[in-house]
Design a protein around this motif. Structure first.
Motif, PDB file in Angstrom:
ATOM      1  N   ARG A  22     -39.305 -28.785  29.321  1.00 21.74           N
ATOM      2  CA  ARG A  22     -39.183 -28.606  30.468  1.00 21.74           C
ATOM      3  C   ARG A  22     -36.927 -28.500  30.763  1.00 21.74           C
ATOM      4  O   ARG A  22     -35.893 -27.474  31.211  1.00 21.74           O
ATOM      5  N   LEU A  23     -36.871 -29.579  30.600  1.00 23.45           N
ATOM      6  CA  LEU A  23     -35.923 -29.803  29.953  1.00 23.45           C
ATOM      7  C   LEU A  23     -34.607 -28.856  28.997  1.00 23.45           C
ATOM      8  O   LEU A  23     -33.657 -28.987  29.414  1.00 23.45           O
ATOM      9  N   THR A  24     -35.622 -28.947  27.417  1.00 23.16           N
ATOM     10  CA  THR A  24     -34.864 -28.052  26.513  1.00 23.16           C
ATOM     11  C   THR A  24     -34.723 -26.630  27.304  1.00 23.16           C
ATOM     12  O   THR A  24     -33.387 -26.102  27.432  1.00 23.16           O
ATOM     13  N   GLU A  25     -35.425 -25.971  28.091  1.00 27.74           N
ATOM     14  CA  GLU A  25     -35.653 -24.872  28.447  1.00 27.74           C
ATOM     15  C   GLU A  25     -34.775 -24.755  29.610  1.00 27.74           C
ATOM     16  O   GLU A  25     -33.879 -23.800  29.475  1.00 27.74           O
ATOM     17  N   ALA A  26     -34.018 -25.651  30.123  1.00 28.92           N
ATOM     18  CA  ALA A  26     -33.038 -25.223  31.654  1.00 28.92           C
ATOM     19  C   ALA A  26     -31.253 -25.124  30.380  1.00 28.92           C
ATOM     20  O   ALA A  26     -30.943 -24.348  30.958  1.00 28.92           O
ATOM     21  N   VAL A  27     -31.543 -26.490  29.883  1.00 28.98           N
ATOM     22  CA  VAL A  27     -30.507 -26.232  28.852  1.00 28.98           C
ATOM     23  C   VAL A  27     -29.977 -25.413  28.242  1.00 28.98           C
ATOM     24  O   VAL A  27     -28.775 -24.437  28.072  1.00 28.98           O
ATOM     25  N   ALA A 152     -29.941 -39.156  35.488  1.00 28.22           N
ATOM     26  CA  ALA A 152     -31.465 -39.279  33.859  1.00 28.22           C
ATOM     27  C   ALA A 152     -32.887 -39.130  35.068  1.00 28.22           C
ATOM     28  O   ALA A 152     -33.062 -38.980  36.661  1.00 28.22           O
ATOM     29  N   VAL A 153     -33.541 -38.262  34.364  1.00 24.79           N
ATOM     30  CA  VAL A 153     -35.066 -37.516  34.343  1.00 24.79           C
ATOM     31  C   VAL A 153     -35.858 -38.168  35.044  1.00 24.79           C
ATOM     32  O   VAL A 153     -36.612 -38.539  33.355  1.00 24.79           O
ATOM     33  N   TYR A 154     -37.361 -38.571  36.077  1.00 26.61           N
ATOM     34  CA  TYR A 154     -38.109 -39.673  36.341  1.00 26.61           C
ATOM     35  C   TYR A 154     -38.957 -38.793  36.287  1.00 26.61           C
ATOM     36  O   TYR A 154     -39.373 -38.060  36.790  1.00 26.61           O
ATOM     37  N   ALA A 155     -40.313 -38.480  35.815  1.00 27.89           N
ATOM     38  CA  ALA A 155     -41.210 -37.867  36.379  1.00 27.89           C
ATOM     39  C   ALA A 155     -42.951 -38.385  36.230  1.00 27.89           C
ATOM     40  O   ALA A 155     -43.154 -38.858  35.236  1.00 27.89           O
ATOM     41  N   ALA A 156     -43.279 -38.939  37.302  1.00 23.00           N
ATOM     42  CA  ALA A 156     -44.601 -40.153  37.437  1.00 23.00           C
ATOM     43  C   ALA A 156     -45.617 -38.950  37.716  1.00 23.00           C
ATOM     44  O   ALA A 156     -45.438 -37.548  37.255  1.00 23.00           O
ATOM     45  N   ASP A 165     -44.221 -28.631  46.135  1.00 21.46           N
ATOM     46  CA  ASP A 165     -43.871 -29.950  47.335  1.00 21.46           C
ATOM     47  C   ASP A 165     -43.185 -30.622  46.900  1.00 21.46           C
ATOM     48  O   ASP A 165     -42.391 -30.141  45.832  1.00 21.46           O
ATOM     49  N   ALA A 166     -42.810 -31.169  47.798  1.00 26.44           N
ATOM     50  CA  ALA A 166     -41.396 -31.757  47.729  1.00 26.44           C
ATOM     51  C   ALA A 166     -41.620 -32.852  46.522  1.00 26.44           C
ATOM     52  O   ALA A 166     -40.604 -33.281  46.084  1.00 26.44           O
ATOM     53  N   PHE A 167     -43.368 -33.603  45.771  1.00 28.62           N
ATOM     54  CA  PHE A 167     -42.437 -34.039  44.605  1.00 28.62           C
ATOM     55  C   PHE A 167     -42.248 -32.923  42.897  1.00 28.62           C
ATOM     56  O   PHE A 167     -41.507 -33.410  42.761  1.00 28.62           O
ATOM     57  N   GLY A 172     -37.695 -30.314  39.725  1.00 34.26           N
ATOM     58  CA  GLY A 172     -37.251 -29.029  39.632  1.00 34.26           C
ATOM     59  C   GLY A 172     -35.913 -29.666  39.223  1.00 34.26           C
ATOM     60  O   GLY A 172     -35.139 -28.662  38.833  1.00 34.26           O
ATOM     61  N   GLU A 173     -35.569 -29.705  40.699  1.00 35.55           N
ATOM     62  CA  GLU A 173     -34.157 -29.923  41.097  1.00 35.55           C
ATOM     63  C   GLU A 173     -33.337 -31.013  40.220  1.00 35.55           C
ATOM     64  O   GLU A 173     -32.799 -31.317  39.572  1.00 35.55           O
ATOM     65  N   ARG A 174     -33.992 -32.159  39.495  1.00 31.85           N
ATOM     66  CA  ARG A 174     -33.348 -33.333  38.303  1.00 31.85           C
ATOM     67  C   ARG A 174     -33.063 -32.685  37.244  1.00 31.85           C
ATOM     68  O   ARG A 174     -32.271 -32.729  36.411  1.00 31.85           O
ATOM     69  N   ILE A 175     -33.971 -31.872  37.205  1.00 27.29           N
ATOM     70  CA  ILE A 175     -33.797 -31.226  35.682  1.00 27.29           C
ATOM     71  C   ILE A 175     -33.042 -29.997  35.821  1.00 27.29           C
ATOM     72  O   ILE A 175     -31.808 -30.121  34.198  1.00 27.29           O
ATOM     73  N   GLU A 176     -32.651 -29.460  36.847  1.00 22.60           N
ATOM     74  CA  GLU A 176     -31.494 -29.169  36.821  1.00 22.60           C
ATOM     75  C   GLU A 176     -30.420 -29.212  36.361  1.00 22.60           C
ATOM     76  O   GLU A 176     -29.628 -29.166  36.155  1.00 22.60           O
ATOM     77  N   ARG A 177     -30.072 -30.323  37.457  1.00 25.77           N
ATOM     78  CA  ARG A 177     -29.033 -30.705  37.486  1.00 25.77           C
ATOM     79  C   ARG A 177     -28.631 -31.593  36.499  1.00 25.77           C
ATOM     80  O   ARG A 177     -27.166 -31.344  35.838  1.00 25.77           O
TER      81      ARG A 177
END
Length: 215
Positions: A22-27, A152-156, A165-167, A172-177
């Motif tokens: 997901r990070l690679t796709e966004a970048v 830094a992006v953390y996914a629980a 949902d909120a999580f 998604g917002e952290r990934i895009e930022r």
């Protein structure tokens, strides 16, 4: 422009690889955006290289014992060293990065990441381990003199919900930022001193002459 993704997930498939994808796709999406300012570097983007550390676990261990990486590990080391930017994703075990993740970066030359933009990310079973990115992963890359993006992006486990949902939206917002921050560094950073030095080739005769004592 070369983007290398290092992922230390141990299972197949893994949430660590999912986050890396997901990070690679966004970048790559942002790098390919024709409306984004190109900055002082070349805009051409090579397909991202993904390095699955689980496939190199034995090679990394052997490199520690013998002191020499084999050809497969050497190819991965060269890819990271030559990359313009890196996405590094690790699972969190016992409040820190995985041993395999740390071991891979231990076999790199300690100047390999100097000045290189790096996006760090991690996965874990609970959000309580999210600070491991700040107290363990970020200091590792700071020691290696990489330029780590602020986010830094953390996914629980709960971040992988099936609906909006909120999580899930928060992830998604952290990934895009984080992707935006890495893209900005890739597009606008000046050529590194390493690259400038590599362009200067001193003939062997001149190197020998410099070693001779004066007459």
């Amino acid at each position: 422009m070369k983007l290398v993704v290092v992922t230390a997930g141990l299972t197949q498939p893994s949430s660590t690889r999912l986050l890396a994808d997901r990070l690679t796709e966004a970048v790559t999406r942002r790098l390919a955006d024709p409306e984004a300012p190109a900055g002082p570097v070349e805009r051409a983007v090579v397909a991202p290289r993904v390095i699955e550390l689980r496939e190199l676990a034995v090679d990394v261990a052997n490199a520690f014992v013998t002191g020499f990486p084999n050809s497969r590990l050497r190819a991965a080391i060269d890819a990271v060293t030559e990359a313009d930017g890196i996405i590094a994703v690790t699972p969190i075990f016992s409040g820190s990065y995985s041993g395999l993740f740390k071991s891979f970066f231990d076999v790199l030359d300690n100047t390999a990441l100097a000045g290189k933009p790096v996006l760090i990310a991690a996965t874990g079973g609970t959000a309580r381990h999210s600070l491991a990115l700040e107290h363990a992963v970020r200091p590792l890359f700071a020691y290696l003199r990489a330029v780590v993006v602020p986010t830094a992006v953390y996914a629980a486990a709960e971040d992988w919900g099936g609906g909006r949902d909120a999580f899930t939206d928060g992830l998604g917002e952290r990934i895009e930022r984080a992707a935006e921050e890495l893209t900005d560094l890739l597009l606008h950073r000046a050529p590194s001193a390493r690259a400038e030095q590599e362009q200067v080739v001193v003939p062997f005769e001149e190197q020998l002459a410099a070693l001779r004592p004066p007459a």
